[in-house]
Design an enzyme around this catalytic site. Structure first.
Site, short mmCIF file in Angstrom:
data_model
loop_
_atom_site.label_atom_id
_atom_site.label_comp_id
_atom_site.label_asym_id
_atom_site.label_seq_id
_atom_site.Cartn_x
_atom_site.Cartn_y
_atom_site.Cartn_z
N SER A 170 6.02 -5.65 106.65
CA SER A 170 5.12 -5.89 105.52
C SER A 170 3.74 -5.28 105.77
O SER A 170 2.85 -5.40 104.93
CB SER A 170 4.98 -7.40 105.28
OG SER A 170 4.58 -8.06 106.47
N ASN A 189 4.03 -18.64 110.31
CA ASN A 189 4.27 -19.27 109.00
C ASN A 189 3.01 -19.94 108.45
O ASN A 189 2.67 -19.78 107.28
CB ASN A 189 5.41 -20.28 109.11
CG ASN A 189 6.72 -19.61 109.47
OD1 ASN A 189 6.81 -18.37 109.42
ND2 ASN A 189 7.73 -20.39 109.83
N THR A 225 -6.84 -14.05 58.14
CA THR A 225 -5.61 -14.72 58.58
C THR A 225 -4.50 -13.76 58.16
O THR A 225 -4.63 -13.08 57.13
CB THR A 225 -5.40 -16.09 57.92
OG1 THR A 225 -5.35 -15.90 56.51
CG2 THR A 225 -6.53 -17.07 58.26
N HIS A 226 -3.47 -13.66 58.94
CA HIS A 226 -2.39 -12.68 58.69
C HIS A 226 -2.95 -11.25 58.65
O HIS A 226 -2.36 -10.37 58.01
CB HIS A 226 -1.65 -12.96 57.38
CG HIS A 226 -1.27 -14.39 57.19
ND1 HIS A 226 -0.04 -14.90 57.54
CD2 HIS A 226 -1.97 -15.46 56.69
CE1 HIS A 226 0.01 -16.20 57.26
NE2 HIS A 226 -1.16 -16.56 56.75
N SER A 233 -9.40 14.00 72.61
CA SER A 233 -8.04 14.54 72.58
C SER A 233 -8.11 16.00 72.96
O SER A 233 -9.05 16.70 72.62
CB SER A 233 -7.46 14.40 71.17
OG SER A 233 -6.43 15.33 70.98
N LYS A 269 -11.19 13.65 67.57
CA LYS A 269 -10.74 12.34 68.04
C LYS A 269 -11.67 11.71 69.08
O LYS A 269 -12.19 12.40 69.95
CB LYS A 269 -9.35 12.46 68.66
CG LYS A 269 -8.29 12.82 67.65
CD LYS A 269 -7.66 11.60 67.03
CE LYS A 269 -6.71 10.96 68.00
NZ LYS A 269 -5.92 9.92 67.38
N ASN A 275 -10.88 8.34 71.25
CA ASN A 275 -9.85 7.31 71.40
C ASN A 275 -10.34 6.13 72.24
O ASN A 275 -11.03 6.32 73.24
CB ASN A 275 -8.60 7.91 72.06
CG ASN A 275 -7.93 8.95 71.16
OD1 ASN A 275 -7.95 8.82 69.94
ND2 ASN A 275 -7.38 9.98 71.77
N GLU A 320 -7.13 0.15 74.93
CA GLU A 320 -5.67 0.21 74.95
C GLU A 320 -5.10 -0.16 76.31
O GLU A 320 -4.10 -0.86 76.43
CB GLU A 320 -5.20 1.62 74.56
CG GLU A 320 -5.55 1.98 73.13
CD GLU A 320 -5.40 3.47 72.88
OE1 GLU A 320 -4.30 3.89 72.50
OE2 GLU A 320 -6.37 4.22 73.10
N TYR A 355 9.78 -22.36 105.44
CA TYR A 355 9.57 -20.93 105.23
C TYR A 355 10.89 -20.17 105.19
O TYR A 355 11.81 -20.44 105.97
CB TYR A 355 8.70 -20.36 106.37
CG TYR A 355 8.48 -18.86 106.27
CD1 TYR A 355 7.44 -18.35 105.51
CD2 TYR A 355 9.34 -17.96 106.91
CE1 TYR A 355 7.25 -16.98 105.40
CE2 TYR A 355 9.16 -16.58 106.79
CZ TYR A 355 8.11 -16.11 106.04
OH TYR A 355 7.92 -14.75 105.92
N GLN A 362 7.86 -13.31 101.99
CA GLN A 362 7.08 -12.10 102.27
C GLN A 362 6.94 -11.24 101.01
O GLN A 362 6.05 -10.41 100.91
CB GLN A 362 7.75 -11.29 103.39
CG GLN A 362 7.00 -10.05 103.80
CD GLN A 362 7.55 -9.47 105.10
OE1 GLN A 362 7.29 -9.99 106.16
NE2 GLN A 362 8.33 -8.41 104.99
N LYS A 386 3.40 -11.05 98.08
CA LYS A 386 2.04 -10.51 98.10
C LYS A 386 1.77 -9.31 97.20
O LYS A 386 0.78 -9.27 96.48
CB LYS A 386 1.64 -10.14 99.54
CG LYS A 386 1.51 -11.33 100.43
CD LYS A 386 1.32 -10.92 101.88
CE LYS A 386 1.82 -12.01 102.79
NZ LYS A 386 3.29 -12.22 102.73
N1 ARG Z 1 5.11 -11.08 107.41
C1 ARG Z 1 5.52 -12.42 107.20
C2 ARG Z 1 5.28 -12.84 105.75
O1 ARG Z 1 4.52 -12.21 105.09
C3 ARG Z 1 4.80 -13.34 108.11
C4 ARG Z 1 5.53 -14.61 108.42
C5 ARG Z 1 6.69 -14.31 109.26
N2 ARG Z 1 7.32 -15.50 109.68
C6 ARG Z 1 8.57 -15.52 110.16
N3 ARG Z 1 9.07 -16.65 110.49
N4 ARG Z 1 9.28 -14.44 110.26
O2 ARG Z 1 5.85 -13.79 105.25
#
Ligand code: ARG
Length: 455
Positions: free
Chosen positions: A20, A107, A152-153, A274, A280, A282, A287, A314, A319, A322
């Site tokens: 990650s 974790n 309205t509408h 444009s 134009k 825009n 948008e 966990y 993972q 994110k």
């Molecule tokens: N890179 C992991 C994550 O974002 C970190 C936690 C990893 N924990 C584990 N037990 N493998 O979730």
């Protein structure tokens, strides 16, 4: 990395799906902040020595400056930001680095880092919303008594004031502001020290780390602490609703800036031309803001789907929490800033707004109300009489105030010349003095209330 237990390293595909670091390096600052607080607490509790804690805390600052300076070499083999930072710390300070991970796990570490990151983004959103609301207040104040059609509408309904329309968005973005603030209060519990899932046998002080990291308290259940991503979902839910509001306002700006409406002129700074049609201009920023809801709602759905059905505590699924939060946060911040800029630069075309306000029989309701008030007609009858007058005006190709008194009386003989007072759009809006109504005095009262609330 896993020492004695493993004889062979991972397959290249395993490394690719497992790592990650490509994205969680964005949490480097939070990771180091969390580790520094943890090291200080370990020393204060006598779990590691002061000199080890000092070496760790200093070394972590060196790592941070390498990362911020762009000289840090991230390694995919080290999986994630937590292992990358710790491995580099080992190179810098040697043996004490190995004591940092006492009484914690990745974790609780990742939960803490991600919480700190999301909490910052809640503040970014709060600041962006405040700036946008201030820009809207400036527009509302300038045009508290400018008239425009209310719809309205998307059909002309009744005249409203420009200030009133701007303040409607202040209310929406104000609710967004309170949603982010609520979410921030709810999430502000520290997972650090929950360890892998069960807590730890070391005599750690979770209150101390919680306090050092700006949390209100440690989270109360270690299983929940490492498996909870509600804070990110709260952020995304608030962001989704905010992006929906931005999208609605953006749509109005697109319509209002068209040649058919000409209600506003957007500045060159937030428009494009444009390549083929020289005339134009825009409203691209509007948008794009209108479209941002797509990826933000997408992130919300994606994370809910990742989390559903996960057993405690966990799981590596988490993972996947994110990247889309990062993307949603980047885009929400950008959309808020672009909207604020557009609103600040935007010029309302007051004469066009006023001309449009009076067209489309927009004061028909005022006429019906006059018949009720002055002639004591039941509202249903007044509605019918007014309908006949609208039809008459339509047949004559004119608006209601253009009808002569004879024409008005041809529909109902008791109508007198006083009625012209209510057919004008300015009288129409000034008469709507009910709380929250469109009358300039009401709008100004709301502007004042908001200014005090923000101060
Ligand atoms: N890179 C992991 C994550 O974002 C970190 C936690 C990893 N924990 C584990 N037990 N493998 O979730």
């Amino acid at each position: 990395m896993w020492g004695g237990r493993f004889a062979a390293g991972p397959d290249a595909i395993m490394e690719a799906i497992n790592a990650s670091i490509g994205f969680d390096k964005r949490m480097a600052k939070q990771d180091i902040e969390g580790s520094r607080a943890h090291a200080a607490m370990l020393a204060a509790q006598g779990i590691i020595t002061d000199s080890d804690a000092d070496a760790i805390r200093e070394g972590l600052l060196t790592v941070l400056s390498e990362i911020e300076g762009g000289t840090f070499e991230f390694s995919t083999a080290l999986e994630d930001i937590h292992m990358n930072v710790e491995a580099r710390l080992k190179e810098i300070v040697g043996e004490p680095a190995g004591r940092l991970h006492t009484g914690r796990s990745r974790n609780d570490q990742v939960a803490t880092d991600f919480k700190l990151w999301v909490r910052d983004q809640m503040d970014v959103a709060t600041n962006g919303l405040t700036a946008l609301i201030e820009a809207l207040l400036t527009q509302a104040e300038a045009g508290a008594d400018w008239v425009m059609p209310g719809f309205t509408h998307l059909q002309t309904a009744q005249p409203v004031t420009w200030g009133h329309h701007m303040m409607a968005y202040v209310e929406m973005f104000g609710r967004d502001l309170s949603r982010f603030r609520d979410a921030r209060v709810r999430m502000n519990e520290c997972p650090l020290g929950a360890a892998a899932l069960a807590g730890t046998s070391f005599p750690i002080d979770r209150d101390a780390t919680a306090q050092a990291l700006g949390f209100d308290r440690p989270s109360a259940n270690s299983l929940d602490a490492v498996s909870d991503r509600d804070f990110a979902l709260d952020y995304l839910a608030s962001a989704t609703i905010c992006a929906m509001h931005l999208s609605r306002f953006a749509e109005e700006l697109v319509i209002w800036s068209s040649a058919q409406f000409r209600f506003v002129t957007l500045s060159d700074r937030f428009s494009t031309g444009s390549s083929i049609m020289p005339q134009k201009k825009n409203p691209d920023a509007a948008e794009l803001i209108r479209a941002k809801i797509g990826r933000i709602l997408g992130a919300n759905v994606a994370l809910l789907t990742v989390m559903k059905g996960l057993p405690l505590a966990y799981s590596k699924d988490m993972q996947e929490d994110k990247e889309q939060v990062f993307d949603a946060a980047d885009n929400l911040a950008l959309a808020l800033a672009a909207m604020e800029g557009m609103v600040r630069d935007m010029n309302a075309n007051q004469p066009n707004l006023e001309a449009a306000a009076g067209s489309g029989f927009s004061t028909a309701t005022d006429l019906a109300d006059w018949l009720v008030r002055v002639l004591d007609m039941p509202f249903r009858d007044a509605h019918h009489v007014t309908g006949a007058l609208v039809k008459l005006a339509e047949d004559n190709g004119c608006d209601l105030p253009d009808l002569s008194l004879e024409q008005l009386q041809s529909v109902h003989e008791q109508i007198n010349a006083d009625v012209y007072d209510v057919l004008g759009v300015h009288n129409s809006v000034s008469s709507r003095m009910s709380y929250g109504g469109t009358a300039p005095a009401q709008v100004r009262a709301q502007i004042d209330r908001w200014k005090k609330a923000l101060a």
